[in-house]
Every structure is written in structure tokens, then in C-alpha cells.
Design a protein around this motif. Structure first.
Motif, PDB file in Angstrom:
ATOM      1  N   LEU A 127       0.824  -1.205   0.000  1.00 46.60           N
ATOM      2  CA  LEU A 127       0.000   0.000   0.000  1.00 46.60           C
ATOM      3  C   LEU A 127       0.864   1.264   0.000  1.00 46.60           C
ATOM      4  N   THR A 128       1.973   1.242   0.742  1.00 44.78           N
ATOM      5  CA  THR A 128       2.843   2.409   0.794  1.00 44.78           C
ATOM      6  C   THR A 128       3.615   2.584  -0.518  1.00 44.78           C
ATOM      7  N   ILE A 129       4.234   1.506  -0.996  1.00 45.35           N
ATOM      8  CA  ILE A 129       5.058   1.605  -2.209  1.00 45.35           C
ATOM      9  C   ILE A 129       4.210   2.000  -3.416  1.00 45.35           C
ATOM     10  N   VAL A 130       3.072   1.335  -3.594  1.00 42.02           N
ATOM     11  CA  VAL A 130       2.216   1.633  -4.756  1.00 42.02           C
ATOM     12  C   VAL A 130       1.546   2.996  -4.592  1.00 42.02           C
ATOM     13  N   GLY A 131       1.243   3.385  -3.329  1.00 37.26           N
ATOM     14  CA  GLY A 131       0.687   4.718  -3.094  1.00 37.26           C
ATOM     15  C   GLY A 131       1.655   5.803  -3.536  1.00 37.26           C
ATOM     16  N   ILE A 132       2.947   5.615  -3.240  1.00 39.90           N
ATOM     17  CA  ILE A 132       3.964   6.577  -3.687  1.00 39.90           C
ATOM     18  C   ILE A 132       4.053   6.573  -5.213  1.00 39.90           C
ATOM     19  N   LEU A 133       3.975   5.391  -5.808  1.00 37.81           N
ATOM     20  CA  LEU A 133       4.006   5.281  -7.272  1.00 37.81           C
ATOM     21  C   LEU A 133       2.804   5.989  -7.898  1.00 37.81           C
ATOM     22  N   LEU A 134       1.613   5.830  -7.307  1.00 41.75           N
ATOM     23  CA  LEU A 134       0.413   6.502  -7.828  1.00 41.75           C
ATOM     24  C   LEU A 134       0.572   8.018  -7.740  1.00 41.75           C
ATOM     25  N   ALA A 135       1.124   8.496  -6.611  1.00 44.39           N
ATOM     26  CA  ALA A 135       1.333   9.943  -6.467  1.00 44.39           C
ATOM     27  C   ALA A 135       2.275  10.470  -7.541  1.00 44.39           C
ATOM     28  N   SER A 136       3.340   9.707  -7.812  1.00 44.49           N
ATOM     29  CA  SER A 136       4.303  10.127  -8.827  1.00 44.49           C
ATOM     30  C   SER A 136       3.692  10.105 -10.227  1.00 44.49           C
ATOM     31  N   THR A 137       2.940   9.050 -10.523  1.00 40.23           N
ATOM     32  CA  THR A 137       2.354   8.896 -11.858  1.00 40.23           C
ATOM     33  C   THR A 137       1.308   9.972 -12.133  1.00 40.23           C
ATOM     34  N   THR A 138       0.428  10.210 -11.171  1.00 38.78           N
ATOM     35  CA  THR A 138      -0.608  11.236 -11.377  1.00 38.78           C
ATOM     36  C   THR A 138      -0.009  12.639 -11.361  1.00 38.78           C
ATOM     37  N   GLN A 163      -0.065  15.087  -4.329  1.00 38.48           N
ATOM     38  CA  GLN A 163       0.670  15.302  -3.077  1.00 38.48           C
ATOM     39  C   GLN A 163      -0.077  14.690  -1.895  1.00 38.48           C
ATOM     40  N   PHE A 164      -1.404  14.799  -1.906  1.00 38.12           N
ATOM     41  CA  PHE A 164      -2.210  14.192  -0.840  1.00 38.12           C
ATOM     42  C   PHE A 164      -2.058  12.672  -0.843  1.00 38.12           C
ATOM     43  N   PHE A 165      -2.029  12.069  -2.032  1.00 33.40           N
ATOM     44  CA  PHE A 165      -1.803  10.619  -2.131  1.00 33.40           C
ATOM     45  C   PHE A 165      -0.438  10.243  -1.550  1.00 33.40           C
ATOM     46  N   LEU A 166       0.573  11.053  -1.804  1.00 32.45           N
ATOM     47  CA  LEU A 166       1.906  10.791  -1.247  1.00 32.45           C
ATOM     48  C   LEU A 166       1.880  10.871   0.275  1.00 32.45           C
ATOM     49  N   ILE A 167       1.174  11.843   0.807  1.00 31.20           N
ATOM     50  CA  ILE A 167       1.105  12.030   2.264  1.00 31.20           C
ATOM     51  C   ILE A 167       0.450  10.833   2.930  1.00 31.20           C
ATOM     52  N   ILE A 168      -0.680  10.371   2.389  1.00 28.38           N
ATOM     53  CA  ILE A 168      -1.356   9.253   3.058  1.00 28.38           C
ATOM     54  C   ILE A 168      -0.585   7.944   2.872  1.00 28.38           C
ATOM     55  N   ALA A 169       0.185   7.821   1.772  1.00 30.72           N
ATOM     56  CA  ALA A 169       1.026   6.620   1.604  1.00 30.72           C
ATOM     57  C   ALA A 169       2.111   6.594   2.681  1.00 30.72           C
ATOM     58  N   LEU A 170       2.719   7.740   2.962  1.00 31.49           N
ATOM     59  CA  LEU A 170       3.737   7.811   4.007  1.00 31.49           C
ATOM     60  C   LEU A 170       3.111   7.639   5.388  1.00 31.49           C
ATOM     61  N   MET A 171       1.906   8.167   5.587  1.00 28.39           N
ATOM     62  CA  MET A 171       1.201   7.956   6.846  1.00 28.39           C
ATOM     63  C   MET A 171       0.905   6.473   7.055  1.00 28.39           C
ATOM     64  N   ASN A 172       0.598   5.788   5.971  1.00 28.79           N
ATOM     65  CA  ASN A 172       0.337   4.351   6.071  1.00 28.79           C
ATOM     66  C   ASN A 172       1.557   3.607   6.593  1.00 28.79           C
ATOM     67  N   ALA A 173       2.746   3.991   6.118  1.00 27.15           N
ATOM     68  CA  ALA A 173       3.972   3.349   6.599  1.00 27.15           C
ATOM     69  C   ALA A 173       4.146   3.576   8.097  1.00 27.15           C
ATOM     70  N   ALA A 174       3.864   4.789   8.558  1.00 23.55           N
ATOM     71  CA  ALA A 174       4.012   5.107   9.983  1.00 23.55           C
ATOM     72  C   ALA A 174       3.017   4.314  10.831  1.00 23.55           C
ATOM     73  N   VAL A 175       1.763   4.243  10.389  1.00 24.40           N
ATOM     74  CA  VAL A 175       0.744   3.498  11.136  1.00 24.40           C
ATOM     75  C   VAL A 175       1.091   2.006  11.171  1.00 24.40           C
ATOM     76  N   ALA A 176       1.538   1.473  10.037  1.00 21.76           N
ATOM     77  CA  ALA A 176       1.891   0.043   9.978  1.00 21.76           C
ATOM     78  C   ALA A 176       3.031  -0.270  10.942  1.00 21.76           C
ATOM     79  N   LEU A 177       4.063   0.566  10.955  1.00 25.02           N
ATOM     80  CA  LEU A 177       5.182   0.339  11.871  1.00 25.02           C
ATOM     81  C   LEU A 177       4.722   0.399  13.321  1.00 25.02           C
ATOM     82  N   PHE A 178       3.811   1.314  13.616  1.00 28.47           N
ATOM     83  CA  PHE A 178       3.283   1.419  14.983  1.00 28.47           C
ATOM     84  C   PHE A 178       2.554   0.137  15.379  1.00 28.47           C
TER      85      PHE A 178
END
Length: 628
Positions: free
Chosen positions: A305-316, A405-420
Motif C-alpha cells: 500500500l505504501t510503495i504503490v501509493g507513492i508510485l500513484l502519487a508520482s504517476t498522477t 501530493q495528498f496521495f503521497l502524504i497518506i502513503a507515508l502515513m500508512n507506513a508510519a501506522v503500519a510500523l506502529f
């Protein structure tokens, strides 16, 4: 029971009527909701339409806050099959009221119907997930959840599409309303008829006294859930997934119009990719889980979810829209395939993430409060979806971020929540390592594991070939195992984290550490008194030549203090692997074997009085045979 194909459940009366009932219900809710929203959007001025559309979304979610606590209690108090039939009868009444509201042309009356449909869904939610553990075997639970998730998302998508299409017919007169009325009425009646075939599911808490205060009841059940950390953090993980999904889905129309330059048909295409992805991911998860709640797939889902979320942010973010907004123009444009693949993969990894979490929440919740736990989960799901809307407003409207940019933010937030979550429940990381090991270096087969008691204290006695013996046994046996292991192996970096997480008991010789030796036997005795399944490697160390070493008498001492059944087990095919001592020390050369066949074999349980070290060694050798 042995694991069977998850699709076989669709031929079972224990599952098929319920599956049809819940799928038809999800379809009907979304037909009415989307038809109403489309009619409002195209009939009213923009400002009034936006107000009513947002009000509609809020009214559908509001019952989850107000009524979920009560719904969970009722689901624990009554027979769930009876309750489902009553809910489906109520749906028919609500649909008839909805038809009258649509014909009246009163939008606020139609919004009241939407609130009632939300209330009906609120009462169905706890029953939906609490009934599965009552009707399905443990080996079927993941597959059942996978099919339910697939059916739910496909029904939501179909309902959204059909509702929008039928609403488009209303511009031609009353024929459109007639079609909407026919579809939602027939679907509601079909749902009730399907519910009549659902087998009885006895009430786990028939004497429960209802607490109608949603706030105190929700707080009380959250405290109960927190007593089992894995359940509590499963709820947090599920709710986070709904936040993530809502954040993506809410922005798809604006993304299509303002970033991709597409039409309404492109919105439908993007929604289809996401929904199909969730359905495929859910089914793949059921397939890869092998009939057990495989928590190792959750970190894979979170990472995806994080990796592809970052990819979606970059592509869009780098997308250049075509002059034409049609699907054909979008499809032919550079970058469109990457966007479609990204949304599909987000759905697939979402399925990997959500299905094991739902299964774990069901399996590990106490049966007498399971529906109430699920009801609280529904409250938090709704709350997190509201938070998703707030995050969208804050980042897009207040801080001025773009949608990519919002997609990038929530992808990074997902990584933080998952680690928690994974830090709070290390079992996820442990299961991931076990799953990767058993699906890359080895093909693990099982024989006779049904002879291991499903509950109660017992000891597994197994040969010791490699440093990953404990991991392979933990991956094969359905029950959690506490390993009694040689202290130097327990303290190996990385593996130490896994063994500590699984509450392994380190032990070494009495001569080297008499205090540690005594503590180990105290921990063993207490674990057996608590009903744990323990595993000991009676050889005391890894084999140096592939043959069984003499079994030590420590197991006899354990059984003298606490007599419990002993299950002899053997590992075949590990000698010569990277983790064994063949041709020198383990880890001394690069791995030479991948996807090699390993077999975990269990024999009939032995009574404690019959167990002697030498005889036990012969039994384990017989199970292992010539295949080292």
C-alpha cells in the motif's frame, strides 16, 4: 479438517445463503444512495446540490456512531439467523418508503430513507462478521472472509454503477423512477428470501442486559478488546484501511476531472480497477493463507500500500491530460496504464491487509462478546472515514496540496501506522518471516498434524536439524507453540526477536547456568498448567551429521512434574540446507537450495507414563525415516 478450495464454500448451505444475503444488501444500499446523489447533483443548483450530497454521506454514516453499540449487543443476545431475517424484512419496508419518497420529489424525505438504510446496515454489520466463526471451521474462516470482502466490494461497485445509470433514465420521465423502484424492491425481496435459508446461529449471550448508551457501551467494549492486544490492534488496522480507502475513493472524481482531464466514464473505470483489485487481493489472500489466519500477509499488504501509493502519487503528479476526456483518449494517453495498474495494486494489497485482520479479530474475540467487538470496530471504521474527509479538507483546501501530493502524504502515513501496529504486535513480523521462509526456500508439506490436540497442555518432541526448525514448526502447526530451546540458539540476532515474541523458553545445562536451568523448568511447568502447547528438541543441540543424537532425559523430568500428552514429530528434508551443519557450520556458504521439499510429520500422542527418552527417540526416528 484439511484445507479446501475457498470457492467450495459457495456450494455450502452454511455459507451461500449468507453470502447472497449480504451481497444483495450491499448492492441495494448503493443503488439507492448513488441514484439519489446523481439525481440531486443534476436537478439542483450547484451550491444546494453540494450541501445535500455531503449531508447524504453524513446521514448514511451517522447510524454507525449512534446505533453500532446497541446493534452489537442485540447480535450477541439473539439467534443471528433470526436477526438477519428481521433486518431484511425491515429493508423491504424501508425500500417501499424510499419509493414513495422518490415519487414525491422531496429530497429531504429521500435523505431520511438513506438514514434508515444506514441504520439497517448498522444492525447487519456485527451479525455479518460474527456469524462466520459460528458456521465455518477455522480452516475455512480466511476463505470465507475473502469471499465476503470480494462480494461486498463487487456489490458496492455494481450498485454504484447501476444506481447512476438508472438515475440517468429519470430525465426521460417517470420510467427511470419505475426502474429504480423495481430494482431495489426485487433486490430487497431476494435478500429476504436468501436469508431464510441461513442456518441457525445460537445466541452466545442470551441473558445479556442491553446498555443503550452508545458512548459508555463503546468505551466498555474497547476496554475489553484492549485486554487482547492482537484484537485491539486488528481493529486499529482495519479502521486505518477504511480511512485509506475512503481517502482514495473520495478523491477519484476530483482527480479524474482536475488532474486527468477525464469524464464520468473515466471515474467509473478507476473505481472498477480499485474494486476489482480488492476482490482479487481478497481471494489471493485466502488462497495464499492455506486455510489458516496468515498474519504474515499483513506486512506485505502494508508495504505494498505504501510503495504503490507513492508510485500513484508520482504517476498522477506527472500526468499530462489529453484534449478529449473520453475513456478511449485516457487509455491511449501516456501514463494512464500506470495509474490503472497502481489503483488495481492498491486494491490487491488492501485485500492482503484487510482479510487476515478481520479473520484474526473474529478468531481471537471471545465468542460471548464477538458481535460487540465487531460493532465497536464499525464505530471506529466510521470515525476513521470521517477523519479521511477531514484530512482531505485540511491538506487540499487549507494547506493547498494537490491531489497527487495528498496521495503521497497518506502513503507515508500508512507506513508510519503500519510500523506502529507491528511494533505493538510483533507477531505480524514473526509470521511474515515464517511465511517468506516457507514460500521461498522450502515447500513445506504436512502429515498427521490433525493428531495435535486442538486445546489443552501438551508437548511436541521433534528432531533438531537446523536453525529454522522452530520457524517451520510454528508455520505448520495451527496452535501457537512455545519452544523450549538451547539458550545460544535463542540468543541469535534476529531469531531472538522471533523466539522472544513467541514466548520461547531458553534453557542450557544445569552445570553452565543452574539458576537459568531452574527458571526454565519453572516456566515450563507454569506454561503446561496454563494449557500451552510446548515444543522441545530432546537432542539438546543441532545434529552435526544428519542423524538423530541421543535424546536427553530432560523431557522425562518435565513429565514427572507435569504429566501431559507428548506428540512425537519429525522434520524431513532439512539436512543439507543453508541453516544446517552439513559440510561445515551453518551459514558458512551461500544458499544452494531453493523451493526444496520439506515435510513436517506428527505421530499419535503418547501418554506421559509411556514416555522414555530412548523409546521416544525410536518413535521420532521412525517418523523421519531415511529422508534426513
Amino acid at each position: 479438517m484439511t484445507h479446501t478450495n475457498q470457492f467450495a464454500l459457495l456450494s455450502s448451505r452454511r455459507f451461500l445463503p449468507f453470502f447472497c444475503t449480504q451481497s444483495l444488501g450491499a448492492f441495494n444500499d448503493n443503488v439507492f444512495k448513488n441514484a439519489l446523489i446523481v439525481m440531486i447533483a443534476f436537478r439542483l443548483a450547484t451550491d444546494e446540490a453540494n450541501f445535500l450530497i455531503n449531508l447524504a454521506a453524513g446521514l448514511f454514516i451517522l447510524p454507525f456512531f449512534l446505533l453500532s453499540a446497541t446493534a452489537g449487543q442485540i447480535a450477541d443476545k439473539l439467534d443471528k439467523s433470526v436477526l438477519i431475517r428481521r433486518i431484511k424484512l425491515a429493508e423491504i419496508g424501508i425500500v417501499l418508503f424510499g419509493i414513495a419518497a422518490l415519487y414525491s420529489g422531496n429530497n429531504y424525505l429521500s435523505l431520511l430513507v438513506l438514514f434508515l438504510l444506514g441504520a439497517q446496515s448498522t444492525f447487519f454489520g456485527p451479525v455479518k462478521y460474527a456469524i462466520l466463526p459460528q458456521h465455518l471451521q477455522k480452516t475455512e474462516l480466511v476463505g470465507g472472509n475473502a469471499l465476503v470482502e470480494m462480494g461486498t466490494f463487487v456489490s458496492i461497485l455494481l450498485g454504484t454503477i447501476v444506481g447512476g445509470l438508472l438515475a440517468g433514465f429519470t430525465g426521460d420521465g417517470e420510467s427511470g423512477l419505475l426502474w429504480i423502484s423495481a430494482v431495489i424492491t426485487i433486490t430487497a425481496i431476494a435478500g429476504y428470501l436468501a436469508s431464510r435459508a441461513i442456518p441457525s446461529a445460537a445466541a452466545p449471550a442470551p441473558d445479556l442486559v442491553l446498555n443503550y448508551n452508545p458512548f459508555t457501551q463503546t468505551a466498555r467494549i474497547l476496554r475489553e478488546a484492549a485486554k487482547t492486544p492482537s484484537v485491539f490492534y486488528a481493529i486499529i488496522g482495519i479502521s486505518w484501511f477504511w480511512l485509506l480507502g475512503a481517502a482514495y475513493l473520495t478523491q477519484i472524481p476530483s482527480l479524474t476531472r482536475n488532474v486527468l482531464g477525464g469524464s464520468e466514464s473515466v471515474v467509473t473505470l478507476l473505481l472498477c480497477c480499485f474494486t476489482i483489485g480488492v476482490a482479487v487481493g481478497s481471494l489471493l489472500c485466502g488462497r495464499l493463507s492455506g486455510g489458516r489466519v496468515e498474519l504474515g500477509l499483513v506486512p506485505i499488504g502494508a508495504a505494498g500500500l505504501t510503495i504503490v501509493g507513492i508510485l500513484l502519487a508520482s504517476t498522477t503528479g506527472s500526468y499530462q491530460p489529453p484534449a478529449d476526456g473520453s475513456v478511449a483518449a485516457f487509455w491511449a494517453n501516456e501514463g494512464s496504464l500506470g495509474i490503472l495498474v497502481s489503483l488495481t495494486l492498491i486494491g490487491i494489497f488492501g485485500g492482503f491487509f484487510i482479510v487476515p485482520l478481520y479473520s484474526m479479530m473474529q478468531e481471537r474475540s471471545a465468542p460471548e462478546i464477538r458481535a460487540r467487538i465487531i460493532a465497536v470496530n464499525n464505530v471506529l471504521n466510521a470515525l476513521f472515514m470521517v477523519v479521511a474527509a477531514v484530512l482531505g479538507i485540511v491538506f487540499l483546501n487549507v494547506l493547498g496540496a494537490t491531489i497527487p501530493q495528498f496521495f503521497l502524504i497518506i502513503a507515508l502515513m500508512n507506513a508510519a501506522v503500519a510500523l506502529f501496529v507491528f511494533t505493538k504486535v510483533p507477531e505480524f513480523a514473526m509470521r511474515l518471516l515464517i511465511w517468506l521462509l516457507s514460500h521461498t526456500m522450502y515447500r513445506v508439506k504436512h502429515e498427521g498434524l490433525e493428531q495435535i490436540p486442538a486445546e489443552g497442555p501438551a508437548i511436541i518432541a521433534c528432531n533438531h536439524v537446523s536453525y529454522v526448525d522452530a520457524l517451520l514448526l510454528a508455520g505448520a502447526v495451527r496452535r501457537p507453540i512455545r519452544f523450549i530451546m538451547y539458550k545460544p540458539i535463542y540468543e541469535i540476532p534476529v531469531l531472538h526477536f522471533i523466539f522472544k515474541t513467541s514466548r520461547a523458553i531458553p534453557i542450557c545445562s544445569k552445570e553452565k547456568d543452574p539458576e537459568g536451568y531452574a527458571r526454565a523448568f519453572e516456566a515450563i511447568e507454569q506454561g503446561l498448567k496454563d494449557g500451552d502447547l510446548l515444543c522441545i528438541f530432546p537432542e539438546g543441540q543441532l545434529t552435526k551429521d544428519g542423524e538423530l543424537q541421543p535424546f536427553k532425559a530432560g523431557i522425562e523430568k518435565i513429565l514427572q512434574r507435569t504429566p501431559v500428552p507428548v506428540i512425537p514429530m519429525a522434520l524431513r528434508g532439512l539436512w543439507g540446507s543453508f541453516f544446517s551443519h552439513k559440510d561445515g557450520h551453518a551459514f558458512s556458504t551461500l544458499p544452494r537450495r531453493f523451493w526444496s521439499k520439506v515435510c513436517v510429520v506428527a505421530g499419535p500422542p503418547l501418554e506421559a507414563a509411556m514416555v522414555k527418552a530412548e523409546k521416544l527417540q525410536e518413535t521420532v526416528l521412525g517418523l523421519r525415516g531415511e529422508h534426513r
